[in-house]
Motif scaffolding. Structure first.
Motif, PDB file in Angstrom:
ATOM      1  N   MET A 184      -3.000   0.848   0.003  1.00 24.09           N
ATOM      2  CA  MET A 184      -4.408   0.575   0.312  1.00 24.09           C
ATOM      3  C   MET A 184      -4.567   0.130   1.762  1.00 24.09           C
ATOM      4  N   GLY A 185      -3.558  -0.529   2.288  1.00 29.12           N
ATOM      5  CA  GLY A 185      -3.630  -1.016   3.655  1.00 29.12           C
ATOM      6  C   GLY A 185      -2.276  -1.478   4.127  1.00 29.12           C
ATOM      7  N   GLN A 186      -2.148  -1.740   5.447  1.00 26.83           N
ATOM      8  CA  GLN A 186      -0.910  -2.270   5.991  1.00 26.83           C
ATOM      9  C   GLN A 186      -1.223  -3.298   7.061  1.00 26.83           C
ATOM     10  N   GLY A 187      -0.300  -4.210   7.256  1.00 28.70           N
ATOM     11  CA  GLY A 187      -0.549  -5.367   8.087  1.00 28.70           C
ATOM     12  C   GLY A 187      -0.856  -5.057   9.532  1.00 28.70           C
ATOM     13  N   ALA A 188      -0.280  -3.983  10.072  1.00 28.34           N
ATOM     14  CA  ALA A 188      -0.480  -3.669  11.479  1.00 28.34           C
ATOM     15  C   ALA A 188      -1.874  -3.136  11.768  1.00 28.34           C
ATOM     16  N   LYS A 189      -2.537  -2.603  10.753  1.00 36.29           N
ATOM     17  CA  LYS A 189      -3.868  -2.031  10.983  1.00 36.29           C
ATOM     18  C   LYS A 189      -4.720  -2.111   9.722  1.00 36.29           C
ATOM     19  N   PRO A 190      -5.089  -3.326   9.310  1.00 37.88           N
ATOM     20  CA  PRO A 190      -5.937  -3.468   8.117  1.00 37.88           C
ATOM     21  C   PRO A 190      -7.290  -2.798   8.330  1.00 37.88           C
ATOM     22  N   GLY A 191      -7.751  -2.152   7.287  1.00 38.32           N
ATOM     23  CA  GLY A 191      -9.097  -1.595   7.323  1.00 38.32           C
ATOM     24  C   GLY A 191      -9.222  -0.225   7.942  1.00 38.32           C
ATOM     25  N   ILE A 192      -8.117   0.337   8.443  1.00 39.24           N
ATOM     26  CA  ILE A 192      -8.176   1.693   8.988  1.00 39.24           C
ATOM     27  C   ILE A 192      -7.055   2.521   8.389  1.00 39.24           C
ATOM     28  N   GLY A 193      -7.125   3.820   8.573  1.00 37.94           N
ATOM     29  CA  GLY A 193      -6.106   4.718   8.044  1.00 37.94           C
ATOM     30  C   GLY A 193      -4.969   4.930   9.023  1.00 37.94           C
ATOM     31  N   GLY A 194      -4.102   5.869   8.685  1.00 41.69           N
ATOM     32  CA  GLY A 194      -2.962   6.178   9.530  1.00 41.69           C
ATOM     33  C   GLY A 194      -3.221   7.400  10.394  1.00 41.69           C
ATOM     34  N   HIS A 195      -2.380   7.558  11.412  1.00 36.31           N
ATOM     35  CA  HIS A 195      -2.506   8.715  12.298  1.00 36.31           C
ATOM     36  C   HIS A 195      -1.131   9.066  12.836  1.00 36.31           C
ATOM     37  N   LEU A 196      -0.669  10.264  12.488  1.00 32.95           N
ATOM     38  CA  LEU A 196       0.568  10.780  13.061  1.00 32.95           C
ATOM     39  C   LEU A 196       0.196  11.957  13.955  1.00 32.95           C
ATOM     40  N   PRO A 197       0.492  11.869  15.260  1.00 38.15           N
ATOM     41  CA  PRO A 197       0.080  12.928  16.187  1.00 38.15           C
ATOM     42  C   PRO A 197       0.643  14.291  15.820  1.00 38.15           C
ATOM     43  N   GLY A 198      -0.110  15.338  16.127  1.00 37.13           N
ATOM     44  CA  GLY A 198       0.296  16.698  15.798  1.00 37.13           C
ATOM     45  C   GLY A 198       1.616  17.102  16.410  1.00 37.13           C
ATOM     46  N   LYS A 199       1.994  16.514  17.549  1.00 34.72           N
ATOM     47  CA  LYS A 199       3.263  16.879  18.176  1.00 34.72           C
ATOM     48  C   LYS A 199       4.463  16.441  17.342  1.00 34.72           C
ATOM     49  N   LYS A 200       4.236  15.545  16.383  1.00 40.88           N
ATOM     50  CA  LYS A 200       5.319  15.155  15.477  1.00 40.88           C
ATOM     51  C   LYS A 200       5.296  15.969  14.182  1.00 40.88           C
ATOM     52  N   ILE A 201       4.233  16.744  13.963  1.00 39.81           N
ATOM     53  CA  ILE A 201       4.127  17.553  12.739  1.00 39.81           C
ATOM     54  C   ILE A 201       4.774  18.906  13.030  1.00 39.81           C
ATOM     55  N   VAL A 202       6.069  18.943  12.952  1.00 44.29           N
ATOM     56  CA  VAL A 202       6.819  20.157  13.262  1.00 44.29           C
ATOM     57  C   VAL A 202       7.843  20.416  12.155  1.00 44.29           C
TER      58      VAL A 202
END
Length: 501
Positions: free
Chosen positions: A242-260
């Motif tokens: 539901m959440g994580q301590g480093a960024k409560p209240g927002i979602g995650g983001h993995l940049p497209g350059k890592k989606i390989v």
């Protein structure tokens, strides 16, 4: 080209009497700091690119290099610090949101360092863990409120599914994509050897790692990346993030350059596409909605696996945990505001959430007051740095702890906080194959096993010093803790006495 108002944060100091121009530093630096001047036959450094990862320093064969903090300063004052000035310059140049990695570095209270552990002396003698049995094993899941026996006197052991850990530590969620294949393999192999669990994070599970299923927690996050029936059944438990301590209240983001390559296939999204998970689960807007997902996941796994709900430590965390405990979840994971991540907006990382110590104590007390503490197990995360932090967390009410940054440091992470660039020189937070190969899974596994083996010994020694011979007897035993340099309100929330009382 516009003038940059930001001077390099680090300075590369090279001893030219020692430098043999072997160019190892040039080959090892993924940030392009070092270069060779053919005319002058000397090595040069572009310090504006240096992140202080220490790779060049560690591998220089003649010890000709060191990285030092640049002593050039802004004209600052108590209100406008150098860091604040630099952040304004960065945003004025880029117009973008500042991103940061590896947890909150701000000088806010670290309550672990203000809590001391009590020790036994005479009336309650200590225990020698080298010569006497010491139980560090932990079981996670719903527990019965009382002991039941059948007509023949035998214990009735019909507990819901439980997770068995050899010690009260697990590897926290780090997705394949945010970290490399070799880093994931190291975590999975170490968890198996240690008899604990590791967490896939929100990036799915690479098919090579299904063999570690008995030691795997599979995560279901808001983006549902890589989630399918076989994935859910592959692990020992399922975690709803539901959440994580480093960024409560927002979602995650993995940049497209890592989606390989394998990351794209595992996450089931096209290569080069940003993996953006929304802030909320779009099927969860209440505890009732959460309950429906919990039971849907249990149905999908034939009720054979416990379900964890992971939430960030925020200001009303005790009430939130009370609702989760009634949702059918078996385990609640609470992540404090110092929790690490591969990338988080700097403003959110540094200003949102509360310390895990206060959140954990508040949740444990609330669940006890409501008589539902046995409904769930508690997992604490967010800057667990040592065996003493683990012992203090358990005494505050945790059943076990998640570690993330400490595990990555065991693999070689130097906290250079450039994970989001994908240029990790130590082969951890990268998908560039030439960098991934720098992390040997055999060595990584051994270092992780060594770290937690040492912690297990230290946990046993501290428990023995308290006169306690099992984790179960330590859990929630706040009488064994004392506080220093804290206010009355802080001591009240933690439920501990001041040193000397």
């Amino acid at each position: 080209m516009a003038i940059s108002y930001i001077f390099p944060e680090f300075e590369v100091v090279r001893n030219f009497d020692r430098c043999i121009t072997c160019r190892v530093c040039e080959r090892q630096c993924s940030n392009g700091v070092h270069s060779y001047d053919e005319d002058g036959k000397v090595m040069l450094a572009d310090e504006s690119k240096c992140v202080d990862c220490q790779r060049c320093v560690a591998l220089c064969p003649t010890r000709a290099l060191k990285i030092v903090k640049n002593d050039c300063t802004f004209r600052e004052d108590a209100n406008w610090s150098g860091a604040t000035i630099k952040e304004i310059y960065k945003q004025a140049e880029s117009g973008g949101v500042l991103l940061s990695s590896m947890g909150n570095p701000q000088p806010l209270p670290v309550y672990w360092d203000r809590i001391l552990i009590n020790a036994s002396q005479v009336t309650n003698p200590s225990i020698d863990p080298l010569r006497e049995p010491m139980e560090t094993k932990v079981f996670l899941g719903k527990k019965a409120d009382d002991i039941r026996r059948g007509p023949d006197g035998e214990l009735i052991c019909d507990l819901p599914p439980q997770l068995e850990l050899s010690m009260p530590v697990m590897f926290s969620a780090m997705s394949f994509g945010s970290i490399s294949y070799n880093a994931h393999e190291s975590l999975a192999r170490a968890a198996t050897e240690l008899g604990i669990l590791y967490n896939t994070g929100e990036g799915g599970l690479h098919e090579d790692f299904y063999r570690f299923g008995k030691n795997t927690i599979v995560q279901v996050a808001s983006g549902r990346f890589g989630v399918h029936e076989a994935y859910l059944n592959a692990g020992a438990a399922i975690e709803i993030k539901m959440g994580q301590g480093a960024k409560p209240g927002i979602g995650g983001h993995l940049p497209g350059k890592k989606i390989v390559g394998e990351v794209s296939r595992t996450r089931m999204i096209p290569e080069g596409t940003d993996a953006i998970s929304p802030a909320p689960h779009h099927d969860i807007y209440s505890i009732e909605d959460l309950r429906q997902l919990v039971y849907s996941l249990k149905e999908a796994t034939q009720h054979k696996k416990p379900v964890i709900v992971k939430v960030a430590a925020v200001h009303n965390i005790a009430a939130i945990a009370s609702g989760i405990a009634r949702s059918g979840a078996d385990i609640i994971a609470i992540d404090g505001f110092r929790g690490g991540t591969g990338a988080a907006p700097t403003r959110i990382r540094d200003n949102v959430g509360i310390p895990i110590e206060l959140a954990l104590a508040a949740v444990d007390q609330r669940l006890r007051d409501e008589g539902i503490r046995n409904n769930v197990s508690l997992v604490a995360g967010g800057s667990i740095r040592s065996a003493s932090d683990v012992v203090k967390a358990v005494a505050l009410g945790a059943d076990t702890c998640y570690i993330g940054t400490a595990a990555l440091m065991a693999l070689g992470c130097h906290l250079c906080r450039s994970c989001h660039t994908g240029k990790c020189n130590w082969g951890i937070a990268t998908q560039r194959l030439e960098l991934v190969r720098r992390l040997n899974p055999d060595i990584g596994t051994r270092r992780l096993v060594n770290l937690l083996t040492a912690w297990k010994h230290e946990i046993a020694e501290m428990m023995g010093g308290m006169g306690i011979n099992s984790i179960e007897a330590l859990r929630g035993n706040r009488l064994m803790l004392r506080g220093v340099n804290m206010t009355e309100k802080e001591l009240e929330i933690l439920g501990i006495s001041h040193a000397g009382e």
